[in-house]
Design an enzyme around this catalytic site. Structure first.
Site, short mmCIF file in Angstrom:
data_model
loop_
_atom_site.label_atom_id
_atom_site.label_comp_id
_atom_site.label_asym_id
_atom_site.label_seq_id
_atom_site.Cartn_x
_atom_site.Cartn_y
_atom_site.Cartn_z
N LYS A 140 0.84 -1.21 0.00
CA LYS A 140 0.00 0.00 0.00
C LYS A 140 0.87 1.26 0.00
O LYS A 140 0.57 2.24 -0.70
CB LYS A 140 -0.91 0.00 1.23
CG LYS A 140 -1.72 1.29 1.39
CD LYS A 140 -2.65 1.24 2.59
CE LYS A 140 -3.40 2.56 2.72
NZ LYS A 140 -4.42 2.53 3.81
N HIS A 272 -9.79 -31.91 -33.66
CA HIS A 272 -10.74 -30.87 -33.27
C HIS A 272 -11.61 -31.33 -32.10
O HIS A 272 -12.83 -31.19 -32.11
CB HIS A 272 -11.60 -30.44 -34.45
CG HIS A 272 -10.79 -29.89 -35.60
ND1 HIS A 272 -10.03 -28.75 -35.49
CD2 HIS A 272 -10.61 -30.35 -36.86
CE1 HIS A 272 -9.42 -28.52 -36.65
NE2 HIS A 272 -9.75 -29.48 -37.50
#
Length: 510
Positions: A140, A272
């Site tokens: 922070k 696929h």
């Protein structure tokens, strides 16, 4: 005005000491005062380096069995003060709070403790309190403080010390702050998911630290990344980097072959995301040969997977085919050398790994989450719907076909015979079209469908599919049932000597 700051002090409180020694020595060489606690303090002292115990700053010992060590205003004041704020600077002097410019933390290994199967009490004790608070405070206040939040960042921090001799820029500190909040958010997510293992709190939280940038996504104009621990699932023996589409096919291949885990040698070829060939035989060589016969055209450029070791004879056959990926639990030494003969062919050893229990996909402006389809149709699930029973061979083929059907895109029909995929109709908008596609494909590769079986991923709303199948010589059908017109299909089967069983379980795959 320069945003470079020269560090004068550092607080170190870490679980893992690996890679810490050169950092501590470098900080000492730069004249940076070091504060520390517990095991980290002892580690630094053992290096012959001066360290100030946090207890000397706070005038409080470590209490509650080590649960409270750094949680004190004199520690957090030293981290959170704003160095350009006169009031903060005045309070630091008033309360004799030392300025802290660098915070180095490595959290208790919560995830590893959970994965080890430890008791709940041991797991709870590995929820870091002081460390996570130090990280949040330092990150922070990145304007003034640099936060090193993980052993993974020790090396980059060491390099930064070497490059700038203890000075850091605002950009440096902000970058490390971002890494710190990534660590803290991931840590909290892991803890939450442990407590919410049964899903009582209906929220979706996931955090994956391992990321890999792919060459591109599904198409070259799309960016692609993979988030996951690929190395935990596979040992890569050979070949080029896997693509986005490779990974999707590998996922489909693994899910399909897991249906045959512990069974007779089974070989599958996928394209696929759908199986274009699969067979189960006494040897893996014959399983491959018969899987390839299912559709040798589609197999070109496919993904190959075996449920047992690939031997020399099988590798010699596989080597004749252009394929992207070959996966097996192991390869014989001779097989590995043969398959490495194509430099781009990817060889993967599949490891024993626990897979996620949920499936996730993006949808609209959110995500869809569901349980994985873990239901595999078994003999005890089958309900005879027709007057005539399937033979033992037909039952075996029906369950074989059902496993393939479950992993084929809906709408789908699977035709199989003698534990070999004859053909499937995949991703069709009507079940009749799926059946017609599978029949046409089977015939194109000279399969006789007389005595073959048919599997459907969902019920038949009309008797047209069983009629078409019967006309081709198909002798047994497996389907979930549940249509209000089930009896029409049953009647046709009874009249034409076709056996039908119902599972009661639909296996849509969209």
């Amino acid at each position: 005005m320069s945003d470079l700051k020269k560090a004068k002090s550092a607080l170190i409180s870490v679980f893992s000491k690996e890679g810490l020694e050169p950092i501590v020595k470098k900080l000492n060489d730069l004249g940076i005062t070091i504060y520390s606690t517990g095991g980290t303090e002892k580690f630094i002292k053992d290096l012959g380096i001066n360290v100030i115990p946090v207890e000397d700053v706070t005038s409080y010992p470590s209490i509650l069995g080590g649960r409270v060590k750094t949680l004190h205003p004199k520690v957090f004041g030293g981290i959170l003060n704003r160095q350009d704020n006169e009031g903060d600077v005045k309070e630091l002097a008033e309360y004799e709070i030392p300025q802290i410019d660098i915070v180095i933390v490595d959290l208790y290994p919560f995830e590893k403790t959970v994965a080890s199967g430890a008791s709940e009490q041991d797991i709870i004790e590995k929820i870091d309190i002081g460390g996570i608070s130090l990280i949040r405070a330092a990150a922070k206040n990145f304007k003034d403080v640099l936060c090193v939040s993980s052993v993974e960042d020790y090396k980059s921090f060491e390099n930064l010390l070497d490059e700038k001799s203890g000075e850091t820029s605002l950009a440096d500190r902000k970058l490390f702050a971002g890494k710190a909040f990534n660590i803290s958010s991931h840590y909290d997510t892991a803890i939450f998911n442990y407590f919410n293992a049964e899903g009582e709190i209906e929220v979706y939280k996931e955090s994956i630290q391992n990321a890999k940038t792919l060459r591109y996504g599904e198409n070259p104009h799309q960016k692609g990344e993979f988030y996951g621990d690929f190395e935990a699932m596979f040992d890569k023996l050979h070949g080029k980097e896997l693509s986005y589409n490779n990974l999707l096919d590998v996922d489909a291949a693994v899910n399909l072959i897991n249906e045959f885990k512990g069974e007779a040698p089974t070989f599958a070829i996928l394209k696929h995301n759908n199986a274009c060939g699969i067979a189960q035989r006494d040897t893996i060589h014959q399983a491959y040969v018969d899987a390839l016969a299912g559709d040798p055209v589609s197999a070109f450029g496919g993904i190959l997977i075996s449920n047992v070791e690939i031997d020399k004879a099988t590798a010699e056959e596989v080597h004749k085919l252009f394929c992207e990926v070959v996966i097996a639990p192991s390869f014989s030494k001779e097989a590995e050398e043969i398959l490495k003969g194509k430099k781009n062919r990817i060889l993967l050893i599949q490891k024993e790994t626990e897979l996620p229990q949920k499936q996730v996909r993006t949808c609209l402006n959110g995500v869809l989450v569901q349980d994985k389809d873990h239901k595999t149709d078994a003999l005890e699930d089958l309900k005879q719907a027709t007057n005539n029973n399937p033979t033992d061979d037909e039952l075996s083929d029906l369950l074989f076909a059902s496993k393939i059907c479950k992993h084929t895109k809906s709408n789908t029909i699977v035709l199989a015979k003698n534990k070999q995929l004859c053909a499937s109709g995949t991703g069709q908008t009507s079940r009749v079209d799926a059946l017609k596609q599978s029949i046409e494909k089977a015939k194109s590769f000279n399969f006789s469908l007389k005595g073959a079986v048919m599997a459907s991923d969902a019920f038949f709303p009309f008797p047209d599919c069983v009629e078409i199948a019967g006309n081709e010589g198909i002798s047994a059908v497996i389907q979930p049932g549940g249509s209000i017109k089930d009896q029409l299909s049953i009647n046709y089967c009874n009249e034409n000597n076709i056996a039908m069983v119902m599972t009661g379980t639909r296996h849509f795959k969209h």
